[in-house]
Write a protein that holds these residues in place. Structure first.
Motif, short mmCIF file in Angstrom:
data_model
loop_
_atom_site.label_atom_id
_atom_site.label_comp_id
_atom_site.label_asym_id
_atom_site.label_seq_id
_atom_site.Cartn_x
_atom_site.Cartn_y
_atom_site.Cartn_z
N SER A 290 15.12 -12.30 -63.68
CA SER A 290 14.87 -12.23 -62.23
C SER A 290 13.40 -12.53 -61.93
N TYR B 219 13.06 -16.59 -62.77
CA TYR B 219 13.73 -17.50 -61.84
C TYR B 219 13.64 -17.00 -60.40
N ASP C 179 17.81 -10.55 -57.17
CA ASP C 179 16.57 -11.24 -56.82
C ASP C 179 16.79 -12.17 -55.64
N GLU D 89 15.79 -18.63 -56.87
CA GLU D 89 16.39 -19.95 -56.64
C GLU D 89 17.92 -19.96 -56.59
N VAL E 185 20.74 -23.87 -66.73
CA VAL E 185 20.95 -24.74 -65.57
C VAL E 185 19.92 -25.86 -65.62
N ASP E 186 18.68 -25.49 -65.95
CA ASP E 186 17.61 -26.48 -65.97
C ASP E 186 16.83 -26.29 -67.29
N GLY F 130 12.00 -19.37 -72.20
CA GLY F 130 13.35 -18.84 -72.46
C GLY F 130 14.00 -19.46 -73.70
N LEU G 14 19.27 -17.75 -74.82
CA LEU G 14 20.22 -16.81 -75.45
C LEU G 14 20.30 -15.48 -74.71
N SER H 282 23.68 -14.49 -73.12
CA SER H 282 24.77 -14.31 -74.09
C SER H 282 24.58 -13.00 -74.85
P1 ADP Z 1 16.95 -18.47 -70.64
O1 ADP Z 1 16.23 -18.14 -71.88
O2 ADP Z 1 17.06 -19.94 -70.40
O3 ADP Z 1 16.46 -17.73 -69.45
P2 ADP Z 1 19.45 -16.98 -70.33
O4 ADP Z 1 20.65 -16.95 -71.20
O5 ADP Z 1 18.77 -15.70 -70.06
O6 ADP Z 1 18.48 -18.05 -70.96
O7 ADP Z 1 19.88 -17.61 -68.94
C1 ADP Z 1 20.63 -18.82 -68.92
C2 ADP Z 1 20.32 -19.64 -67.66
O8 ADP Z 1 20.83 -18.96 -66.51
C3 ADP Z 1 18.84 -19.83 -67.39
O9 ADP Z 1 18.30 -20.93 -68.09
C4 ADP Z 1 18.83 -20.05 -65.88
O10 ADP Z 1 19.13 -21.41 -65.60
C5 ADP Z 1 20.00 -19.22 -65.38
N1 ADP Z 1 19.59 -17.90 -64.84
C6 ADP Z 1 19.60 -16.70 -65.48
N2 ADP Z 1 19.20 -15.70 -64.67
C7 ADP Z 1 18.91 -16.28 -63.47
C8 ADP Z 1 18.45 -15.78 -62.19
N3 ADP Z 1 18.18 -14.48 -62.00
N4 ADP Z 1 18.29 -16.69 -61.19
C9 ADP Z 1 18.54 -18.00 -61.38
N5 ADP Z 1 18.99 -18.53 -62.54
C10 ADP Z 1 19.17 -17.69 -63.57
#
Ligand code: ADP
Length: 263
Positions: free
Chosen positions: A164, A167, A192, A195, A212-213, A222, A225, A228
């Motif tokens: 949170s 992102y 949060d 985005e 997502v990106d 990040g 993982l 998961s």
């Molecule tokens: P990362 O290490 O990429 O953060 P996560 O498994 O924690 O990996 O999250 C996977 C993806 O989910 C992130 O890369 C992001 O795109 C999306 N994501 C996770 N939490 C949020 C959030 N609070 N707001 C927006 N997108 C999120």
């Protein structure tokens, strides 16, 4: 007729046996594909920061080391790469432990409010850097006793809060709330106003390495993982995790925990 029915029974048995074997082969193939894909992902994830570190070291060796300011800058960047590698390896280690059959949960009663407060304190600096304010919306008076593996639930709350912050909108807010729900459960929400996540991505967020990106996730340090790991831990507790999100507006991740009856 006796013989015919015996043959019929036997052929049904053979058919059943063949179906079971076929299913076992399909499962093995699926597992093998999964393993191959996972290894591919891991090496890809490790390659990026390794090449970064190598790049800076080679440039230093090629002469950049003679300039004190530049070498300081490059060493810091190389170290950032090493930090990313350490984070990935730590998460991989955790996930392999969580996935091994002998994942043993150390369940005990604990005060969930206190745990969340502790995670808030640990993440305060991180939130400040992005100018995000953390709010804890306590609906109830202390304490709320739940049952679970404290360390692992701390990991869940940390991962959700870190996301949170990563992102979330700069200057935005993260809100955590704990609510009592039916059947001796509590629902913990991390909300949060960042985005947000488009519908088509929401179902896949909890897959390993799904982002997502890609570049945004990596730039934020990040491993891909985090969610998961969160899902594994919650499911090992036989609890549930939910995501609600609106693109451009924000996200809400929530999960249930078992509450001690008298609290
Ligand atoms: P990362 O290490 O990429 O953060 P996560 O498994 O924690 O990996 O999250 C996977 C993806 O989910 C992130 O890369 C992001 O795109 C999306 N994501 C996770 N939490 C949020 C959030 N609070 N707001 C927006 N997108 C999120």
């Amino acid at each position: 007729t006796v013989i015919t029915s015996d043959i019929d029974a036997l052929s049904r048995e053979v058919q059943k046996f063949a179906e079971i074997k076929q299913q076992q082969i399909t499962n093995l193939n699926q597992r093998e594909n999964y393993r191959r894909e996972f290894l591919g992902n891991v090496s890809h994830e490790l390659k990026t920061p390794l090449f970064t570190v190598q790049g800076y070291l080679l440039t230093l060796a090629d002469g950049a080391i003679d300039d004190k300011n530049i070498s300081k800058k490059y060493l810091k960047r190389a170290n950032k790469g090493v930090e990313r590698l350490i984070a990935i390896v730590k998460d991989l280690d955790l996930i392999s432990k969580l996935e091994s059959a002998d994942l043993s949960l150390n369940k005990e009663p604990f005060n969930i409010l206190e745990l969340i407060q502790g995670v808030f304190e640990l993440l305060e600096m991180k939130a400040k850097k992005r100018n995000i304010s953390l709010h804890f919306n306590k609906h109830y008076v202390y304490p709320i006793m739940v049952i679970g593996d404290v360390e692992k639930i701390e990991q869940v709350i940390t991962n959700l809060l870190v996301n949170s912050i990563k992102y979330g909108k700069k200057g935005g807010t993260t809100m955590v709330s704990v609510e009592k729900i039916i059947n001796n459960k509590v629902l913990i929400k991390v909300i949060d106003n960042g985005e947000g996540i488009k519908k088509e991505h929401q179902a896949r967020l909890f897959e390993r390495f799904y982002r997502v990106d890609q570049s945004r996730s990596r730039e934020q340090g990040g491993s891909g993982l985090g969610l998961s790991i969160v899902k594994h831990i919650i499911e090992a507790h036989n609890e549930q995790i939910f995501v609600k999100s609106e693109y451009g507006k924000g996200s809400e991740f929530s999960f249930t925990l078992e509450k001690l009856k008298e609290f």
